[in-house]
Design a protein around this motif. Structure first.
Motif, PDB file in Angstrom:
ATOM      1  N   SER A 140       0.841  -1.191   0.000  1.00  0.00           N
ATOM      2  CA  SER A 140       0.000   0.000   0.000  1.00  0.00           C
ATOM      3  C   SER A 140       0.878   1.244   0.000  1.00  0.00           C
ATOM      4  O   SER A 140       1.833   1.342   0.783  1.00  0.00           O
ATOM      5  CB  SER A 140      -0.900   0.017   1.226  1.00  0.00           C
TER       6      SER A 140
ATOM      7  N   THR B 260     -10.891   5.375   3.595  1.00  0.00           N
ATOM      8  CA  THR B 260     -10.137   4.127   3.634  1.00  0.00           C
ATOM      9  C   THR B 260      -9.411   3.893   4.959  1.00  0.00           C
ATOM     10  O   THR B 260      -8.777   4.815   5.485  1.00  0.00           O
ATOM     11  CB  THR B 260      -9.063   4.177   2.530  1.00  0.00           C
ATOM     12  N   LEU B 340      -8.709  -1.848   3.446  1.00  0.00           N
ATOM     13  CA  LEU B 340      -8.364  -1.842   2.025  1.00  0.00           C
ATOM     14  C   LEU B 340      -6.970  -2.394   1.847  1.00  0.00           C
ATOM     15  O   LEU B 340      -6.025  -1.964   2.513  1.00  0.00           O
ATOM     16  CB  LEU B 340      -8.404  -0.420   1.459  1.00  0.00           C
ATOM     17  N   SER B 343      -3.477  -0.095  -1.284  1.00  0.00           N
ATOM     18  CA  SER B 343      -4.030   1.244  -1.491  1.00  0.00           C
ATOM     19  C   SER B 343      -3.312   2.004  -2.596  1.00  0.00           C
ATOM     20  O   SER B 343      -2.109   1.872  -2.790  1.00  0.00           O
ATOM     21  CB  SER B 343      -3.951   2.050  -0.192  1.00  0.00           C
ATOM     22  N   GLU B 348      -6.697  -2.406  -5.994  1.00  0.00           N
ATOM     23  CA  GLU B 348      -7.230  -2.346  -4.636  1.00  0.00           C
ATOM     24  C   GLU B 348      -8.265  -3.460  -4.414  1.00  0.00           C
ATOM     25  O   GLU B 348      -9.025  -3.798  -5.325  1.00  0.00           O
ATOM     26  CB  GLU B 348      -7.877  -0.984  -4.383  1.00  0.00           C
TER      27      GLU B 348
END
Lengths: 319, 369
Positions: A140, B260, B340, B343, B348
């Motif tokens: 992420s 998120t 999530l 990201s 996603e």
């Protein structure tokens, strides 16, 4: 391949391979090029795709290697062959937590960033029950901040594939097993001055040109048109064809190469001719592409038409 | 839209036309996974880079309950105020997504780009692109780097795009101009079970949760006004939300950013924090880079979730949230997210059950806080 009947159903292609964005822009013409680019034919797992190719060519058969072969005429033989496979992946492992790991298939990656083009992108897992949408995981963005990041490219050993399963049992229940093929989502982009982009767009466009040209009635002599398996695994399909269907007086090897649009690339290949003498004199006829070996490998439709005409002329006047 | 937001038009909640008692259909039961999917998939397949959120805003508007009277403020934020009086509770989810804008058109027709929002550039290298002109979306490609070599770096450096025209004049003839935005084509796809993938779940899931909750609210039964705001330009500095905060000042008693919760639920992440597993419910985003939720509010959210039977998690993660812009007016921020994975990537992943739970939490807070 239980899903083979589904593989090229138009509606399924739309679901799996056409992003919503494609609906935003003007509808692109439905071409054989589009259809071929959207096919998945990981090296060694080309059967379903080549089933579809075979149906386009009345009279074509499959040889022992799995090549599609259309063999017409008698006399001195000309082979015109196009490889259909692509470097892809198979499921290499199923983790207890439901993620998949990968093994690349094909003797080698096209270049050092090939695997990286899959990171954080949509892929399709060709499971035993049906094709499944999946993604290749990526860290992420938010959680990388303030943490040290290397700058070495992503490789297949970094890949974890997420099909949405919570554990290995869900993976199995979804029909996914070791060695199932995995490939990037096949998106076709029509853009600019009659350009078409997509994964393996050059090779598949070249094969589409050959499939169209093969409709021509052969001139004198024997003309063998073939769509090859396992080019990326030591040219196994070509070798088999040379040994089983040869010898040929000459071979036209149709594929793609980096080059400027506007001129087909033709060159004599003495290396292959020496390695596989059953092929006779070998000439490579190559479709020029830009963005070679990327998800947006790009072909000019003018060049595609030129290749189709060139191959049609070769077949029609094979001698 | 940029450059117009500073024109303050007064109290936006007044412009928003608060709705109270009117003839309206019965409030539906709790959202299902199917309804959640229908709403979020439509939002995900709309495009709206920061500053160009109109397509997403329009999509939200078409999915609101019939009683809602949405308005748009000077920053492009979309408002629905339910109940009578000045809003005491504010929910805010953002409309925009990360992307690029055009900074130059080269002689060969290719485009120099500026990132809008934070992301990993390599995920865009050599991928399909769309240029959003405002009236259409033109196909293009993000270019690969000029040369790869044997030992390339992971990062491609500056990303450029090619609309395939071969010349500046050709590109301009397509209607492409400086400032226009680019994204990667995207689509919603269902994964195994109730999981799904798509780009821009951040924050289309939050936007969907507000829609789903609003469909279950009878404004005549609210004891105080509640504002539902879909904000602009969150990804480039919470700009739309700042406009909202400046409009409402210290009027609200609480603001809840619905955004998120970036989760470490993947083998690629350090498990030191942010470990809220996907599928186990919405998350009180109690600590992030922009706010710390007062403990009493976290406790209240947990108690509310328990009383409603909603699976709920509490965690700390990274990122900023729109609600933090209210800090300047002393309004506490109690952001709620959903887990999530991956990201700000094209891949996603969410669990639709978390969206259902999130919508139920929004509904519960609107009715009880």
């Amino acid at each position: 391949m239980r899903w083979s009947a589904l593989l090229f159903t138009p509606s399924l292609i739309v679901v799996l391979a056409t992003p919503a964005a494609a609906q935003v822009v003007a509808a692109a013409p439905t071409l054989l090029v589009d259809r071929f680019i959207r096919m998945t034919a990981v090296t060694g797992f080309e059967q379903a795709a080549l089933d579809s190719v075979q149906r386009l060519l009345p009279g074509a058969r499959r040889d022992r290697a799995g090549n599609v072969v259309l063999d017409r005429g008698t006399g001195p033989a000309t082979l015109i062959a196009c490889p259909f496979d692509e470097v892809g992946y198979v499921v290499g492992g199923i983790r207890a937590d439901g993620w998949l790991t990968l093994r690349r298939v094909g003797a080698r990656a096209p270049h050092a960033l090939w695997d990286q083009y899959h990171e954080g992108q949509r892929v399709t897992v060709w499971g035993r029950k049906r094709p499944l949408s999946a993604v290749v995981g990526v860290r992420s963005t938010h959680l990388t901040r303030g943490r040290s990041q290397g700058d070495t490219p992503f490789t297949v050993d970094d890949a974890v594939v997420d099909i949405g399963a919570a554990d290995a049992a869900q993976v199995r229940a979804a029909g996914v097993a070791l060695l199932d093929p995995v490939a990037m989502l096949k998106q076709v982009t029509h853009y600019g001055n009659e350009l078409v982009a997509g994964p393996w767009a050059g090779r598949r466009s070249a094969c589409a040109a050959l499939a169209e040209a093969a409709k021509a009635t052969p001139g004198s002599g024997r003309v063998v048109v073939a769509f090859l398996v396992e080019q990326e695994m030591g040219q196994r399909g070509l070798r088999t064809l040379a040994n089983i269907a040869g010898p040929f007086e000459r071979t036209i090897f149709v594929d793609h190469a980096m080059g400027p649009a506007g001129t087909l690339i033709e060159r004599t290949d003495t290396t292959v001719a020496r390695t596989l003498p059953g092929l006779g004199a070998v000439t490579r006829v190559l479709l020029p592409v830009r963005n070679l070996a990327t998800p947006v490998e790009t072909v000019s439709m003018e060049d595609y038409e030129a290749l189709r005409a060139r191959l049609g002329a070769m077949i029609g006047g094979a001698r | 839209m940029r450059g117009t937001w500073c024109v303050v038009l007064g109290s936006s909640w007044l412009l928003a036309g608060p709705v109270t008692a009117q003839a309206r259909p019965a409030v539906p039961a709790a959202p299902t996974v199917a309804e959640a999917e229908q709403v979020v998939s439509r939002l995900v397949e709309s495009y709206g880079v920061s500053g160009m959120e109109a397509p997403v805003r329009d999509a939200v508007r078409t999915m609101l309950p019939s009683w809602a009277r949405p308005t748009v403020d000077g920053a492009g934020n979309l408002w629905v105020v339910a109940g009578r009086g000045a809003p005491k509770v504010v929910f805010i989810a953002h409309l925009d997504e990360i992307g690029f804008d055009v900074t130059a058109i080269r002689d060969d027709g290719t485009l120099d780009l500026r990132p809008r929002g934070g992301f990993i550039p390599s995920l865009y290298e050599a991928q399909p692109a769309l240029v959003h002109t405002g009236s259409s979306s033109l196909p293009a490609v993000f270019l690969p780097r000029d040369s790869i070599g044997r030992t390339p770096t992971r990062s491609p450096g500056a990303i450029r795009a090619d609309p395939g025209t071969g010349s500046r004049a050709g590109t301009e003839a397509l209607g492409i101009k400086l400032g226009m935005t680019l994204t990667m084509p995207k689509s919603y796809a269902r994964l195994v079970g109730t999981r799904a993938t798509g780009r821009s779940f951040d924050d289309r899931v939050g936007s969907a949760a507000l829609i789903l909750a609003l469909r279950r609210i009878d404004p005549s039964k609210l004891t105080h006004a509640v504002a539902f705001v879909w904000s602009t330009r969150e990804e480039v500095g919470l700009e739309g939300a700042r406009f909202v905060a400046d409009s409402l000042k210290d009027g609200p008693t609480v603001v809840l950013a619905i955004d998120t919760f970036v989760s470490a639920d993947s083998p690629l992440e350090l498990p030191t924090f942010a470990l809220a597993p996907v599928g186990r419910g919405p998350v009180a985003r109690a600590v992030d880079n922009s706010s710390v939720t007062p403990s009493r509010l976290v406790d209240s959210l947990v108690a509310l979730a328990r009383s409603k039977g909603i699976p709920f998690q509490v965690g700390a993660t990274n990122g900023g949230n729109d609600g933090s812009t209210f800090a300047a007016y002393g309004v506490p921020d109690a952001p709620i997210g959903w887990p999530l994975r991956y990201s700000h990537s094209p891949a996603e992943v969410i669990d639709l059950k978390d969206l259902v739970g999130l919508a139920r939490m929004v509904e519960a807070v609107a009715k009880s806080w």
